[in-house]
Motif scaffolding. Structure first.
Motif: not given
Length: 125
Positions: A10-13, A88-90, A122-125
């Protein structure tokens, strides 16, 4: 039918956590070394972690050491990848697979017998 199914992406900060699951059907997972691999767009596939079937030894890529933990629950026929302090690089599609090995201290997929379909992280703010 031999099948591996990943879930939990999923999407995580940045700094957050996710737990990926790899559930097996059609075979008994504890007979196999199980690995997690990832592939980001435009990059080669990378071995992330591997857990042995013999003594439960675990191995990690340097990029995730201290942040990721692999484990297996043989009763549930499932392997997990707990991912903490995500960066983010993960960001990548994560795949589980049977028969991971170590080659020159790197997790290698040359002898993988079965792959899952992958789950997006997805690692994103």
């Amino acid at each position: 039918q031999v099948q591996l199914v990943e879930s939990g992406g999923g999407l995580v900060q940045p700094g957050g956590s996710l737990r990926l699951s790899c559930a097996a059907s059609g075979f008994t997972l504890d007979y196999y070394a199980i690995g997690w691999f990832r592939q980001a767009p435009g990059k080669e596939r990378e071995g992330v972690s591997c857990i042995s079937n013999s003594d439960g030894s675990t191995y990690y890529a340097d990029s995730v050491k201290g942040r990721f933990t692999i484990s297996r629950d043989n009763a549930l026929n499932t392997v997990y990848l707990q991912m903490n302090s995500l960066k983010p690089e993960d960001t990548a599609v994560y795949y589980c697979a049977t028969d991971c090995i170590l080659v020159q201290n790197k997790i290698n997929s040359d002898y993988v017998g079965s792959w899952g379909q992958g789950t997006q992280v997805t690692v994103s703010s």
